[in-house]
Design a protein around this motif. Structure first.
Motif, PDB file in Angstrom:
ATOM      1  N   MET A   1       0.805  -0.894   0.037  1.00  0.00           N
ATOM      2  CA  MET A   1      -0.020  -0.156  -0.216  1.00  0.00           C
ATOM      3  C   MET A   1       0.781   1.243  -0.118  1.00  0.00           C
ATOM      4  O   MET A   1       1.872   1.441   0.985  1.00  0.00           O
ATOM      5  N   ASP A   2       0.692   2.053  -0.974  1.00  0.00           N
ATOM      6  CA  ASP A   2       1.490   3.337  -1.036  1.00  0.00           C
ATOM      7  C   ASP A   2       0.982   4.502  -0.339  1.00  0.00           C
ATOM      8  O   ASP A   2      -0.303   4.318   0.291  1.00  0.00           O
ATOM      9  N   GLY A   3       1.441   5.617  -0.334  1.00  0.00           N
ATOM     10  CA  GLY A   3       1.036   6.581   0.711  1.00  0.00           C
ATOM     11  C   GLY A   3      -0.551   7.159   0.130  1.00  0.00           C
ATOM     12  O   GLY A   3      -1.201   7.538   1.204  1.00  0.00           O
ATOM     13  N   VAL A   4      -0.511   7.361  -1.298  1.00  0.00           N
ATOM     14  CA  VAL A   4      -1.944   7.699  -1.564  1.00  0.00           C
ATOM     15  C   VAL A   4      -3.021   6.544  -1.410  1.00  0.00           C
ATOM     16  O   VAL A   4      -4.232   7.208  -0.736  1.00  0.00           O
ATOM     17  N   ASP A   5      -2.826   5.374  -1.087  1.00  0.00           N
ATOM     18  CA  ASP A   5      -3.737   4.459  -0.907  1.00  0.00           C
ATOM     19  C   ASP A   5      -4.151   4.643   0.733  1.00  0.00           C
ATOM     20  O   ASP A   5      -5.105   4.370   0.947  1.00  0.00           O
ATOM     21  N   ALA A   6      -2.983   4.915   1.393  1.00  0.00           N
ATOM     22  CA  ALA A   6      -3.233   4.799   2.902  1.00  0.00           C
ATOM     23  C   ALA A   6      -3.957   6.151   3.089  1.00  0.00           C
ATOM     24  O   ALA A   6      -4.895   6.177   4.117  1.00  0.00           O
ATOM     25  N   LEU A   7      -3.690   7.275   2.447  1.00  0.00           N
ATOM     26  CA  LEU A   7      -4.598   8.342   2.637  1.00  0.00           C
ATOM     27  C   LEU A   7      -6.012   8.172   2.296  1.00  0.00           C
ATOM     28  O   LEU A   7      -6.985   8.764   3.261  1.00  0.00           O
ATOM     29  N   VAL A   8      -6.261   7.475   0.858  1.00  0.00           N
ATOM     30  CA  VAL A   8      -7.725   7.059   0.527  1.00  0.00           C
ATOM     31  C   VAL A   8      -8.235   6.330   1.905  1.00  0.00           C
ATOM     32  O   VAL A   8      -9.696   6.842   2.243  1.00  0.00           O
ATOM     33  N   VAL A   9      -7.546   5.393   2.498  1.00  0.00           N
ATOM     34  CA  VAL A   9      -8.242   4.557   3.656  1.00  0.00           C
ATOM     35  C   VAL A   9      -8.391   5.531   4.516  1.00  0.00           C
ATOM     36  O   VAL A   9      -9.534   5.451   5.317  1.00  0.00           O
ATOM     37  N   ALA A  10      -7.354   6.173   5.173  1.00  0.00           N
ATOM     38  CA  ALA A  10      -7.616   7.302   6.401  1.00  0.00           C
ATOM     39  C   ALA A  10      -8.644   7.998   6.335  1.00  0.00           C
ATOM     40  O   ALA A  10      -9.880   8.217   7.009  1.00  0.00           O
ATOM     41  N   LEU A  11      -8.760   8.755   5.017  1.00  0.00           N
ATOM     42  CA  LEU A  11      -9.807   9.560   4.806  1.00  0.00           C
ATOM     43  C   LEU A  11     -11.337   8.954   4.761  1.00  0.00           C
ATOM     44  O   LEU A  11     -12.226   9.634   5.329  1.00  0.00           O
ATOM     45  N   ALA A  12     -11.461   7.966   4.270  1.00  0.00           N
ATOM     46  CA  ALA A  12     -12.647   7.001   4.286  1.00  0.00           C
ATOM     47  C   ALA A  12     -13.016   6.743   5.515  1.00  0.00           C
ATOM     48  O   ALA A  12     -14.335   6.940   5.879  1.00  0.00           O
ATOM     49  N   LEU A  13     -11.980   6.357   6.497  1.00  0.00           N
ATOM     50  CA  LEU A  13     -12.445   6.129   7.841  1.00  0.00           C
ATOM     51  C   LEU A  13     -13.193   7.258   8.592  1.00  0.00           C
ATOM     52  O   LEU A  13     -13.856   7.092   9.258  1.00  0.00           O
ATOM     53  N   VAL A  14     -12.348   8.392   8.355  1.00  0.00           N
ATOM     54  CA  VAL A  14     -12.714   9.610   9.049  1.00  0.00           C
ATOM     55  C   VAL A  14     -14.043  10.067   8.502  1.00  0.00           C
ATOM     56  O   VAL A  14     -14.693  10.559   9.433  1.00  0.00           O
ATOM     57  N   VAL A  15     -14.216  10.061   7.400  1.00  0.00           N
ATOM     58  CA  VAL A  15     -15.599  10.571   6.878  1.00  0.00           C
ATOM     59  C   VAL A  15     -16.695   9.608   7.064  1.00  0.00           C
ATOM     60  O   VAL A  15     -17.754  10.062   7.716  1.00  0.00           O
ATOM     61  N   ALA A  16     -16.254   8.237   7.032  1.00  0.00           N
ATOM     62  CA  ALA A  16     -17.456   7.144   7.492  1.00  0.00           C
ATOM     63  C   ALA A  16     -17.691   7.575   8.812  1.00  0.00           C
ATOM     64  O   ALA A  16     -18.986   7.644   9.348  1.00  0.00           O
ATOM     65  N   ALA A  17     -17.008   7.642   9.866  1.00  0.00           N
ATOM     66  CA  ALA A  17     -17.256   7.874  11.181  1.00  0.00           C
ATOM     67  C   ALA A  17     -17.615   9.199  11.546  1.00  0.00           C
ATOM     68  O   ALA A  17     -18.691   9.314  12.225  1.00  0.00           O
TER      69      ALA A  17
END
Length: 164
Positions: A1-17
């Motif tokens: 997982m590269d930095g962009v993927d990690a950013l997408v995952v982190a952002l998705a978790l923040v937006v979902a929660a």
């Protein structure tokens, strides 16, 4: 997982929660304004706890239940999903909802949809005693949980689409 993927995952978790809270609150407000939202008085044709009573016009008899006076009334009547009893019974619901959305979005992002079933089961079992006694709380629980699940799955599915 590269930095962009990690950013997408982190952002998705923040937006979902995080962004799920106003979405769920809005859905609950809409539900409380609907024509079938609960009220402090039982609906015609039902007792305080929701059993059907006799309807002379329809020629039906009352089911074999204890008299309404012998049944608990204060907590059994519904005050709707935004009513004070429903909100008091489901105390901690905001934090539970945030954790629920994190777990659901995480499960979807990890490709483990079975995790959603586990979250729903644990949440339902944990709230069962309160839900059984208060129809308004039960209504709030179901509406809030479904809105929360739909939101978190949608956000996580969008993030998975971005990742592919």
């Amino acid at each position: 997982m590269d930095g962009v993927d990690a950013l997408v995952v982190a952002l998705a978790l923040v937006v979902a929660a995080g962004a799920g809270w106003p979405v769920v609150a809005g859905v609950l407000r809409l539900a409380s304004r609907s024509g079938d939202a609960g009220s402090a008085e039982p609906a015609p044709g039902t007792s305080a706890v929701g059993e059907h009573t006799a309807d002379p016009a329809a020629g039906t008899a009352a089911p074999d239940v204890a008299p309404a006076a012998a049944q608990p009334r204060a907590e059994a009547s519904s005050d709707g999903p935004e009513g004070p009893r429903a909100m008091a019974v489901l105390r901690g619901g905001t934090w539970i909802g945030i954790l629920e959305r994190l777990a659901v979005a995480g499960s979807v992002l990890l490709g483990v949809p079975e995790g959603v079933a586990v979250v729903v089961a644990v949440k339902g079992l944990g709230r069962y005693p309160e839900l059984r006694e208060n129809p308004g709380a039960s209504e709030r629980f179901v509406i809030g949980t479904l809105a929360s699940l739909v939101w978190s799955v949608a956000v996580a599915a969008a993030a998975r689409a971005l990742l592919s």
